[in-house]
Design an enzyme around this catalytic site. Sequence first.
Site, PDB file in Angstrom:
ATOM      1  N   LYS A 229     -13.672  -7.111  -7.712  1.00  0.00           N
ATOM      2  CA  LYS A 229     -14.043  -7.330  -6.317  1.00  0.00           C
ATOM      3  C   LYS A 229     -15.552  -7.514  -6.254  1.00  0.00           C
ATOM      4  O   LYS A 229     -16.307  -6.731  -6.831  1.00  0.00           O
ATOM      5  CB  LYS A 229     -13.642  -6.138  -5.442  1.00  0.00           C
ATOM      6  CG  LYS A 229     -12.145  -5.915  -5.315  1.00  0.00           C
ATOM      7  CD  LYS A 229     -11.871  -4.676  -4.460  1.00  0.00           C
ATOM      8  CE  LYS A 229     -10.375  -4.432  -4.289  1.00  0.00           C
ATOM      9  NZ  LYS A 229     -10.101  -3.179  -3.547  1.00  0.00           N
TER      10      LYS A 229
ATOM     11  N   LYS B 225       0.849  -1.184   0.000  1.00  0.00           N
ATOM     12  CA  LYS B 225       0.000   0.000   0.000  1.00  0.00           C
ATOM     13  C   LYS B 225       0.893   1.245   0.000  1.00  0.00           C
ATOM     14  O   LYS B 225       1.784   1.389   0.851  1.00  0.00           O
ATOM     15  CB  LYS B 225      -0.908   0.012   1.224  1.00  0.00           C
ATOM     16  CG  LYS B 225      -2.000  -1.051   1.185  1.00  0.00           C
ATOM     17  CD  LYS B 225      -3.006  -0.773   0.082  1.00  0.00           C
ATOM     18  CE  LYS B 225      -4.195  -1.718   0.137  1.00  0.00           C
ATOM     19  NZ  LYS B 225      -5.199  -1.409  -0.904  1.00  0.00           N
TER      20      LYS B 225
END
Length: 328
Positions: free
Chosen positions: A247, A151
Site C-alpha cells: 500500500k 472483512k
Amino acid sequence: MNGRRMQAKAESWPIKGSFRISRGAKTSADVVVVTISEGNLSGQGECVPYTRYGETTRSVLGQISAVRDFIADGLTRDGLLTVMPPGAARNAVDCALWDLEAKLTGKTAAEIAGLPPSGPLITAYTLSLDTPENMGNAAKEQINRPLLKLKLAGIDDVERVAAVRAAAPKARLIVDANEAWTPAMLEEYGPRMADLGVELIEQPLPASEDGLLSNIDCPVPICADESAHDSSTLDDVARLYDVINIKLDKTGGLTEALLLAEAARDFGLGIMVGCMLGTSLAMAPAMLLGRFARFMDLDGPLLLAEDRENRIRFEGSLMHPPSRALWG
C-alpha cells in the site's frame, strides 16, 4: 530556489453507509491532498492518515509542512526517501512529484518508471464486517463481481465466509482479519477457509505475534499487511508469509513501492496491491503496480458516496487506467 510551491489540505469524502473492520467503523474517508506546482503546471498526490500507525490528519500535515523548503529547493523523489520516513505524508508528496514530472516532461508516469502502459485491471470488492446474514445479503448484491474481499473479526468468521460463498458461489474470495485472530483460530479456520474456496488470508494475527506463524501450517496462503511496510521489513516477512500487501500509504509513495515490489519478487513473495479508503487520486498511482500483482484491491472509490472529477472509470470491478487529467 527553483520556484516550486507546495500546498497541502485535508478533505473528507462520505462513505456509502459505513465501513467496518475489526478495529471499528467509519463513515467518511479523511484524506490529505498535496499539490506541487512549477510555473503553471501542478502535480497532485493523496494520502490517508491511519490511526493504526499513529498518524492523524494534523501530524501528516505537519510532516508535509516540514519539507516545504526542500521541495522549493528542488528535492527529487529519491531525495525524498532520505528526508521523510515511510508513511502517509511521504506518499502524498511522492505521488505529487510523480504527477508533476509527468506534466513537465509530457511523459506518462508509467514511461517515467520504465513500465508498460497500464491496462484495465480487476479489483477486489470489499464487503464490510457484519453479521453472517448481512454479509451474505451484501454478497448477493455484488454477485457479479469476480473477486470479493471479506472483512472478518474472529468469532463467527467461518459462518460469515460460508454465507458469502452460498450467496456468491462463483466469486473468488479473499479474507482480511485485520489482526483479529488468535493462533488457535488460524489453526482451526485455515482448513475451513480452504474448503470454502478462500484463496488468501490477510493478516490473521497481530503484527507483534508474527513469530507464531512459523509453528502453524495453513493450507491457504497468508498475506502480510500490517506486518509489511517497506523494503526494510522484507527479511522477516519473507520467512513467515506467502504474500505481501503493498500500500502506498505504508511504503511512503510509489517510488518505494516499486522498489518493494521488485524486492518481494526476488524473495519469491506474491504481491497484493491494496489501498486505504480514498478517492481515485489515491488509486491512480497504485495501478502502476498491477504488473507485479496477483491480487489488486483498489476499490476505495467504489465504497464512497462520491468521487473526484476525472475519476477512474469502473465497469463493475474492472478499473480503467486513470486519465492524465486525474494523475500521471
